[in-house]
Design a protein around this motif. Structure first.
Motif, short mmCIF file in Angstrom:
data_model
loop_
_atom_site.label_atom_id
_atom_site.label_comp_id
_atom_site.label_asym_id
_atom_site.label_seq_id
_atom_site.Cartn_x
_atom_site.Cartn_y
_atom_site.Cartn_z
N ASN A 53 -6.25 -22.08 -56.79
CA ASN A 53 -5.89 -20.76 -57.26
C ASN A 53 -6.48 -19.69 -56.39
O ASN A 53 -5.88 -18.69 -56.13
CB ASN A 53 -6.36 -20.56 -58.69
N LEU A 54 -7.68 -19.92 -55.96
CA LEU A 54 -8.31 -18.95 -55.09
C LEU A 54 -7.49 -18.79 -53.84
O LEU A 54 -7.27 -17.70 -53.36
CB LEU A 54 -9.73 -19.39 -54.75
N HIS B 15 -4.44 -19.23 -53.63
CA HIS B 15 -3.20 -18.55 -53.98
C HIS B 15 -3.27 -17.09 -53.68
O HIS B 15 -2.37 -16.50 -53.15
CB HIS B 15 -2.90 -18.69 -55.47
N TRP B 16 -4.37 -16.51 -54.08
CA TRP B 16 -4.41 -15.07 -53.87
C TRP B 16 -4.25 -14.74 -52.43
O TRP B 16 -3.61 -13.80 -52.06
CB TRP B 16 -5.73 -14.43 -54.25
N LEU B 17 -4.95 -15.55 -51.68
CA LEU B 17 -5.04 -15.20 -50.28
C LEU B 17 -3.71 -15.34 -49.59
O LEU B 17 -3.39 -14.62 -48.69
CB LEU B 17 -6.08 -16.08 -49.62
N MET B 18 -2.97 -16.29 -50.04
CA MET B 18 -1.69 -16.50 -49.41
C MET B 18 -0.59 -15.94 -50.24
O MET B 18 0.57 -16.06 -49.91
CB MET B 18 -1.44 -17.99 -49.25
N SER B 19 -0.99 -15.33 -51.29
CA SER B 19 0.01 -15.06 -52.33
C SER B 19 1.19 -14.27 -51.84
O SER B 19 2.27 -14.46 -52.31
CB SER B 19 -0.65 -14.34 -53.47
N ASN B 20 0.97 -13.41 -50.94
CA ASN B 20 2.09 -12.55 -50.61
C ASN B 20 3.21 -13.27 -49.88
O ASN B 20 4.33 -12.81 -49.87
CB ASN B 20 1.63 -11.38 -49.76
N GLY C 139 4.09 -16.18 -50.82
CA GLY C 139 4.75 -16.66 -52.03
C GLY C 139 6.11 -17.27 -51.81
O GLY C 139 6.32 -18.23 -51.10
N ARG D 297 -5.54 -22.44 -48.18
CA ARG D 297 -6.40 -21.87 -47.17
C ARG D 297 -7.84 -22.03 -47.55
O ARG D 297 -8.19 -22.39 -48.63
CB ARG D 297 -6.11 -20.39 -47.06
N LEU E 184 -11.99 -18.32 -48.49
CA LEU E 184 -12.02 -16.90 -48.26
C LEU E 184 -10.81 -16.43 -47.50
O LEU E 184 -10.76 -15.29 -47.09
CB LEU E 184 -13.27 -16.53 -47.48
N GLY E 185 -9.91 -17.31 -47.34
CA GLY E 185 -8.68 -16.86 -46.73
C GLY E 185 -8.69 -16.85 -45.24
O GLY E 185 -7.74 -16.46 -44.59
N GLN F 163 -11.34 -13.12 -57.42
CA GLN F 163 -11.30 -13.02 -55.96
C GLN F 163 -12.18 -11.88 -55.48
O GLN F 163 -12.95 -12.01 -54.54
CB GLN F 163 -9.85 -12.79 -55.54
N LEU G 283 -5.31 -10.25 -46.69
CA LEU G 283 -4.30 -9.94 -47.70
C LEU G 283 -3.29 -8.93 -47.17
O LEU G 283 -2.10 -9.05 -47.39
CB LEU G 283 -4.96 -9.39 -48.95
N VAL H 296 -0.95 -10.50 -44.60
CA VAL H 296 0.01 -11.37 -45.26
C VAL H 296 1.10 -10.55 -45.93
O VAL H 296 2.29 -10.86 -45.85
CB VAL H 296 -0.72 -12.26 -46.30
N SER I 245 5.38 -10.32 -45.16
CA SER I 245 6.40 -10.77 -46.10
C SER I 245 7.29 -9.64 -46.61
O SER I 245 8.24 -9.89 -47.31
CB SER I 245 5.75 -11.47 -47.28
N ARG J 176 0.50 -9.20 -57.20
CA ARG J 176 -0.19 -9.55 -55.96
C ARG J 176 -0.57 -8.31 -55.17
O ARG J 176 -1.62 -8.27 -54.54
CB ARG J 176 0.73 -10.41 -55.10
#
Lengths: 519, 434
Positions: free
Chosen positions: A447-448, A450-455, A457, A481, A484-485, B104, B121, B124, B128, B340
């Motif tokens: 999940n952690l 996820h945030w980092l790559m979330s965009n 998506g 990832r 810490l991304g 986070q 962030l 990224v 996208s 997000r």
């Protein structure tokens, strides 16, 4: 012709004329006393011009009872009232004097109707006119805040406010004007170039007027039908469309191709409809259909009433290239179109007149089918649907693994195992990690990641190759990832400490595998 | 299921903080039951010894963690981070989502890696976003929620009234709304009366994600203005790092133009120390009216107090996430993207304190009353007319229930109008004149 008792009874046109010899109204009238409307713009030259002041014009109770000073709107009402005072009432009879027609002018000097030659024949009419144009707007629609000076206007509007639907060229329906306008401005079916083709000079319509009043007569549409035939040569000349028609094999337009094929199967015979039909769901289609004129468009709308927003969405989001091409095509067509309509100045920027065609089409669409039949939203929602069962399964796995606490590897391994591979999953994939021998921390931190790559998506069709580090935790594509991304490069002293702490968090948690230093 | 992990007696660490955490642990489970099936099945507890749900576990845990961080109590920090990680999910219910995004930020704060996380962030997100996705997102959001349209309607109303009778209008749009505010204004200009003024629109873009799409946006605006029959000119200023650097020349302000400064959600991105300068800059442009719309939260006065700031941030985003959840359909992808987008902002506010960024992305919101104090230095307030207020009310009626308009009370009409969601003020709109 006079009857025997000397009272003239107009019975014929001639008689009528005799009575009202100043009235040039030619209407033969079997009901002698009824006044007919004059044709608009044809004021009676001999009519008596009455100029009331604003005050008296707007006075609602002009007829006053002399006894009690009560005011009445009509003379008849006053007379009835006077009977209550035991006064003799005077019935207003039609006298045999000649009754001159009265016309009224607007008291406002700057108004067009101030001039006697533009006087209005009806007292109520002039009152309403004065209110509307020069009066204060006291009546306000609740729903849309539109203001009216005349109560009857307001009432009439309130009845229809909110019931009208706006339809964009792309087929989407709106019940709210503001969302319609905003959509229209960004819609790919923005048919501005096409409007040039369809704005026939004979149609002199004010676009603004249309937008406000929404009145459009079918006669205006009738002026357009010649377009399709005239258009075909031009249309066929354009690259992509002709390719579509021919074999639809143009490589750049895969989806169009499919649609064309589908629709040929459905068996569309009408040639012009074929153009339209071959592009039912595509946003650019609407613009093409515009070129064929509103009648064809109406047919098209009737045939393919899937005005669902989702289909529009699907097309918008999934066919960026196609749309771009459409833009180019429009450009091409606009050039070729000039020959057909030399009147239309392509550089014309201002003025409402030349934008009328879009309004026409809009109105035509509104008059036409407004059914919205969301028959195509399957795929659209398919993209967005969540399959959460995977998630839950994986979580179960996680918990199990965690419990078992195998030597899933040390923290080092964990961190190394989060390369910068992108998180491929989204909800739609449901491709969460279902890990058999993973370290639980990896699982837990998905999940952690996820945030980092979330965009990325859902849009993530481009999982970078080679970012897939081998690790004991390797599962499908949805690797995660670094915590810490970033690709685990920096040295963060705290983390080491922290890992040690995690390790000591308790035997029940069994985090022994976290003890090693990280990368 | 690993319920054993949470029982206090098994873990030495829990004993020290047994009261709060144990309780929290128990509560956490109970709350997982009724929520969305896709995650709660995994958390269905075997323990069965749980007291009834007491609501917001996420907020409790998060606040505790923030407290622990400010006290530098690393064992507690670890514990809580770990727990939150267990329970958080960006795909779950509101609590789970908030837990996920705030976790986070907390982690970044604890590990002092906020800046890097933020950069990641951002990049990224930039990759996208495309015109189509941004457009779809914004339009959908405006369709289901008045969050953005509230500010648009109020501002447009004030602008139209202030510029009545002008023939050359120049609107300086400092926002990231992708010009979705302007079609309705264009339509109003076109239909309002017979002589349509000339409109020049200069958009100043402050977020990087929006820069790439502005060209397309500009083209659409030009087309639409042609459609409306409004003489129109469009310019976009991008790559500007500090708003205070704007000048008349950069903006292309002409002497005979009636200037409007329209600032939607942009003032909060200015570094707190520079906000006064930016307002002075607005004044130097000599606008007829300045319209400001901002989200109602105070993240600037508490910026030295982490816990307070955290709590306020959590409060605001809780409202926002709840609003999103209720406005969109459950399967909405747009909502996911909006959530997000929040993650960046949250990390920036909570975990990137001392770092100067090259761009203006500070995201420290202030309340309407605070902005008013600043703006009073250079401007005086213009009240929204009754017509505009009616328009806003009519707008809110078109959305789901829960929204309301709150007007300033009493004589000290110092602030603007507020949009409230379930009676909590969330947005503030105001208009100012020199």
């Amino acid at each position: 012709m006079m009857s025997e008792d000397g009272i003239p009874v107009p019975s014929t046109v001639g008689g009528f004329v005799q009575e009202l010899n100043s009235n040039p109204n030619p209407n033969p009238n079997s009901i002698p006393l009824k006044r007919k409307r004059s044709l608009p713009g044809t004021p009676d030259p001999d009519a008596e011009v009455i100029a009331l002041s604003p005050k008296s014009l707007m006075a609602t109770n002009r007829f006053l009872c002399e006894i009690c000073n009560k005011g009445f709107q009509r003379d008849q009402n006053l007379q009835l009232h006077r009977r209550g005072h035991n006064l003799p009432w005077k019935l207003k009879q039609r006298t045999n004097k000649e009754v001159r027609k009265k016309v009224y002018v607007c008291p406002e000097k700057s108004c067009v109707h101030h001039d006697p030659s533009r006087a209005l024949g009806d007292l109520t009419g002039i009152k309403k006119h004065f209110s509307r144009k020069h009066g204060e707007k006291k009546w306000k629609c609740e729903k849309c805040s539109k203001k009216y000076a005349v109560q009857s206007d307001w009432k009439a509007h309130s009845k229809i406010c909110g019931t009208r639907e706006y339809k964009c060229d792309c087929g989407t329906l709106f019940s709210r004007k503001d969302s319609f306008i905003t959509h229209r401005a960004f819609c790919d079916a923005l048919a501005e170039e096409n409007a040039r083709f369809t704005s026939v000079s004979a149609v002199n319509q004010n676009f603004k007027h249309d937008l406000i009043n929404g009145t459009i007569s079918n006669t205006q549409l009738a002026g357009i039908p010649q377009l399709p035939s005239a258009f075909h040569p031009e249309f066929a000349g354009s690259e992509s469309v002709s390719n579509l028609i021919a074999d639809g094999q143009k490589p750049k337009l895969p989806l169009w191709l499919d649609n064309a094929a589908q629709l040929r199967q459905i068996g569309i015979t009408n040639n012009s409809n074929a153009y339209l039909a071959s592009l039912p769901e595509l946003v650019p289609n609407a613009s093409m259909s515009n070129m064929f004129g509103s009648t064809s468009q109406m047919q098209w709308l009737n045939k393919y009433p899937e005005a669902s927003f989702t289909s529009a969405d699907l097309t918008i989001s999934s066919l960026p290239r196609v749309l771009k091409e459409e833009q180019e095509n429009k450009g091409n067509l606009s050039e070729s179109g000039v020959t057909l309509y030399p009147n239309n100045n392509q550089n014309q920027q201002t003025g409402p007149g030349h934008m009328s065609a879009t309004a026409l089409l809009q109105k035509a669409a509104q008059i036409g089918s407004t059914r919205s039949n969301p028959s195509f939203n399957g795929t659209a929602f398919g993209l967005m649907s969540t399959s959460h069962s995977h998630v839950s399964n994986s979580r179960n796995e996680v918990q199990k693994n965690f419990r078992q606490q195998n030597q899933a590897g040390n923290m080092n391994e964990l961190l190394n195992s989060f390369p910068s591979s992108t998180l491929n999953t989204t909800v739609g994939d449901g491709s969460m990690l279902v890990n058999s021998n993973s370290s639980s921390f990896l699982q837990n931190t998905k999940n952690l990641e996820h945030w980092l790559m979330s965009n990325n998506g859902k849009h993530d069709q481009h999982v970078p190759a080679g970012k897939h580090h081998a690790s004991s935790n390797e599962v499908e594509r949805s690797l995660t990832r670094d915590f810490l991304g970033v690709g685990g490069d920096a040295s963060r002293p705290f983390l080491q400490q922290e890992l040690a702490k995690f390790a000591s968090m308790g035997s029940a948690m069994d985090l022994s595998h976290y003890t090693s230093g990280h990368h | 299921m690993d319920i054993t992990l949470f029982t206090p007696e098994e873990s030495p660490f829990f004993q020290s903080t047994q009261q709060s955490n144990g309780q929290a642990a128990i509560d956490m489970h109970s709350n997982n039951q009724p929520q969305n099936s896709h995650t709660s099945t995994s958390r269905s507890s075997d323990s069965g010894v749980l007291p009834s749900a007491s609501g917001k576990w996420a907020s409790r845990l998060l606040k505790e963690c923030a407290q622990a961080i400010s006290e530098k109590d690393s064992s507690k920090i670890h514990q809580l981070l770990w727990m939150l990680n267990e329970l958080a999910s960006p795909y779950g219910d509101c609590d789970q989502k908030l837990a996920s995004y705030f976790l986070q930020a907390l982690f970044c704060k604890a590990t002092e890696s906020g800046q890097r996380c933020y950069k990641t962030l951002t990049s990224v997100a930039e990759k996208s976003h495309s015109f189509d996705s941004a457009r779809k997102l914004i339009l959908k959001f405006q369709e289901v929620s008045p969050w953005m349209t509230f500010g648009h309607v109020a501002s447009n109303g004030a602008i139209l009234e202030a510029l009545e009778g002008e023939t050359k209008l120049h609107i300086i749009d400092i926002s990231n709304t992708l010009c979705t505010q302007w079609p309705t204004l264009l339509e109003a200009l076109a239909t309002r009366n017979d002589d349509t003024p000339h409109l020049k629109l200069t958009v100043v873009v402050t977020t990087s994600t929006v820069k790439s799409v502005m060209k397309e946006v500009g083209q659409r605006m030009e087309k639409f203005a042609r459609l409306m029959g409004v003489p129109f000119e469009f310019n976009a200023i991008m790559g500007l790092n500090h708003l205070a650097e704007l000048t008349k020349e950069v903006l292309g302000v002409q002497e005979d133009e009636a200037i409007v400064v329209n600032c939607i959600g942009a003032l909060r991105r200015v570094e707190v120390e520079e906000r006064g300068a930016v307002i002075q800059m607005f004044q130097s442009l000599r606008p007829r009216v300045v319209t400001i719309v901002e989200e109602e939260a105070d993240l600037s006065s508490s910026r030295d107090d982490f816990v307070k700031c955290f709590e306020e941030c959590l409060r605001f985003y809780t409202l926002y996430f709840e609003m999103l959840e209720e406005s969109f359909v459950p399967t909405s992808n747009e909502r996911l993207m909006l959530e997000r987008d929040c993650s960046r902002s949250i990390v920036r506010v909570l975990a990137c304190d001392d770092e100067k960024s090259s761009e203006e992305d500070c995201e420290r919101r202030e309340r309407g009353s605070q902005w008013s104090e600043r703006l009073k230095e250079a401007f005086s307030r213009v009240g929204f007319s009754d017509d505009v207020v009616d328009d806003v009310k009519a707008l809110l009626k078109r959305y789901k229930a829960g929204w309301a308009l709150v007007l300033p009370q009493g004589d000290h009409d110092d602030s603007g109008i507020y949009l409230t969601w379930k009676e909590e003020p969330v947005l503030w709109a105001s208009a100012w004149k020199p």
